[in-house]
Design a protein around this motif. Structure first.
Motif, PDB file in Angstrom:
ATOM      1  N   UNK A 310       0.853  -1.187   0.000  1.00  0.00           N
ATOM      2  CA  UNK A 310       0.000   0.000   0.000  1.00  0.00           C
ATOM      3  C   UNK A 310       0.885   1.232   0.000  1.00  0.00           C
ATOM      4  N   UNK A 311       0.380   2.325  -0.535  1.00  0.00           N
ATOM      5  CA  UNK A 311       1.157   3.560  -0.554  1.00  0.00           C
ATOM      6  C   UNK A 311       1.105   4.228   0.821  1.00  0.00           C
ATOM      7  N   UNK A 312       2.066   5.114   1.109  1.00  0.00           N
ATOM      8  CA  UNK A 312       1.998   5.854   2.371  1.00  0.00           C
ATOM      9  C   UNK A 312       0.702   6.634   2.529  1.00  0.00           C
ATOM     10  N   UNK A 313       0.243   7.265   1.448  1.00  0.00           N
ATOM     11  CA  UNK A 313      -1.005   8.027   1.533  1.00  0.00           C
ATOM     12  C   UNK A 313      -2.191   7.114   1.783  1.00  0.00           C
ATOM     13  N   UNK A 314      -2.150   5.895   1.218  1.00  0.00           N
ATOM     14  CA  UNK A 314      -3.240   4.942   1.452  1.00  0.00           C
ATOM     15  C   UNK A 314      -3.287   4.495   2.899  1.00  0.00           C
ATOM     16  N   UNK A 315      -2.119   4.250   3.480  1.00  0.00           N
ATOM     17  CA  UNK A 315      -2.068   3.849   4.889  1.00  0.00           C
ATOM     18  C   UNK A 315      -2.572   4.981   5.781  1.00  0.00           C
ATOM     19  N   UNK A 316      -2.170   6.205   5.483  1.00  0.00           N
ATOM     20  CA  UNK A 316      -2.634   7.322   6.286  1.00  0.00           C
ATOM     21  C   UNK A 316      -4.143   7.495   6.156  1.00  0.00           C
ATOM     22  N   UNK A 317      -4.684   7.357   4.940  1.00  0.00           N
ATOM     23  CA  UNK A 317      -6.131   7.508   4.732  1.00  0.00           C
ATOM     24  C   UNK A 317      -6.898   6.469   5.549  1.00  0.00           C
ATOM     25  N   UNK A 318      -6.375   5.243   5.599  1.00  0.00           N
ATOM     26  CA  UNK A 318      -7.029   4.194   6.389  1.00  0.00           C
ATOM     27  C   UNK A 318      -7.020   4.547   7.866  1.00  0.00           C
ATOM     28  N   UNK A 319      -5.921   5.124   8.326  1.00  0.00           N
ATOM     29  CA  UNK A 319      -5.821   5.521   9.728  1.00  0.00           C
ATOM     30  C   UNK A 319      -6.837   6.603  10.067  1.00  0.00           C
ATOM     31  N   UNK A 320      -6.994   7.551   9.160  1.00  0.00           N
ATOM     32  CA  UNK A 320      -7.933   8.647   9.391  1.00  0.00           C
ATOM     33  C   UNK A 320      -9.350   8.102   9.433  1.00  0.00           C
ATOM     34  N   UNK A 321      -9.695   7.189   8.519  1.00  0.00           N
ATOM     35  CA  UNK A 321     -11.048   6.607   8.499  1.00  0.00           C
ATOM     36  C   UNK A 321     -11.329   5.841   9.794  1.00  0.00           C
ATOM     37  N   UNK A 322     -10.338   5.131  10.280  1.00  0.00           N
ATOM     38  CA  UNK A 322     -10.538   4.343  11.495  1.00  0.00           C
ATOM     39  C   UNK A 322     -10.681   5.229  12.718  1.00  0.00           C
TER      40      UNK A 322
END
Length: 322
Positions: A310-322
């Protein structure tokens, strides 16, 4: 002391203030350590003890205000047939054992026979890490260790490795598995033998088992400590630890990785931790890439995706959603 693989901690802070020192002295020091304790703190004692048994070896850490420990004749009937190698982290500390008496400053070490009279005094408070070793186990690697009792331990690479290895055990958040405890205990036994001087028959075993493992652990710890420095490279590790570049590479390759791969892995794991930590949401991804030691954000993005899928931005987006 406990004999099972159980990390234990005792502290005067755990006890009611009114009876703090007397309870610690009677119910812990005399029963578990076979020692008397004398407070020299002026009535405000603080003693903190951690202990981890590892088969024939035990690892202990003691931090105290000014205090004195004494093992008298009446304690010896309960004493185990053990030796102890003590490394002073904050002192000075006076050790008297086996007819010898010396004062040790931070960084120095003392070897004692725990089955003989002993006095330990830290007039300004102290911090000491030490390894206890069953006498029979140590005698299988070191000739007549009792002759070294009460004396300063000669400084050198083996003592430094032992100290670094002991510090690495602080990363244990829970007791190690029985298999890991057995391996760590064997490594520490070898390091104590290497520090004191192994017999000719044991020298190769000690070097290939405990000393080699401690050197690898020192390399991993140095990389973890300095991985965020973008200029950090193999030369820095080799220079800091007094090893050749080739030897560092050889030890890492024995574990299935190269120095470059391991360094990149440390940086990427730290980046992942920062990207999934709400306290770092204010940092741009490029700032995180630089903070963990990458000098090129495109290389960081490619490496991150290869490792985590996963990309860094994808990992961050998942963190924000959670």
């Amino acid at each position: 002391m406990p004999t099972s693989a159980h990390l234990s901690r005792w502290s005067t802070e755990m006890l009611p203030e009114r009876t703090r020192f007397s309870t610690f002295r009677e119910e812990f020091a005399r029963l578990n350590l076979a020692l008397d304790v004398i407070d020299h703190s002026g009535g405000r004692p603080l003693i903190d003890v951690t202990y981890l048994p590892l088969g024939p070896v035990g690892v202990c850490s003691i931090v105290t205000t000014p205090v004195e420990f004494n093992r008298h004749k009446h304690h010896l009937k309960d004493s185990r047939d053990q030796f102890g190698l003590n490394i002073v982290e904050a002192g000075p500390v006076q050790f008297a054992n086996a007819g010898q008496e010396h004062v040790y400053d931070a960084g120095s070490a003392c070897f004692v026979d725990r089955g003989r009279l002993l006095r330990v005094f830290g007039p300004r408070g102290a911090s000491v890490k030490f390894v206890t070793v069953q006498a029979a186990a140590l005698r299988s690697l070191v000739a007549q260790p009792e002759d070294l009792s009460g004396r300063p331990v000669r400084p050198g690479p083996a003592l430094r490795l032992l100290h670094l290895y002991l510090r690495s055990l602080a990363s244990f958040k829970e007791p190690p598995s029985s298999k890991l405890a057995s391996a760590v205990g064997a490594h520490l036994l070898d390091l104590v033998a290497a520090t004191l001087g192994p017999t000719a028959e044991a020298a190769d075993i000690v070097a290939e088992r405990g000393v080699k493992a401690a050197k690898l652990q020192a390399i991993l710890a140095e990389v973890a400590r300095r991985s965020s420095d973008p200029n950090f490279d193999l030369n820095h590790v080799a220079g800091a630890l007094g090893m050749s570049r080739r030897y560092v590479q050889k030890l890492l390759e024995g574990g299935g990785t190269s120095f470059t791969e391991h360094l990149a892995g440390c940086r990427l794991e730290r980046a992942f931790a920062m990207l999934t930590d709400p306290h770092h949401l204010h940092l741009a991804i490029i700032d995180i890439a630089f903070a963990v030691g990458f000098g090129d954000v495109s290389h960081f993005n490619r490496s991150f995706r290869r490792r985590f899928g996963e990309t860094p931005s994808g990992v961050r987006a998942s963190t924000i959603r959670e």
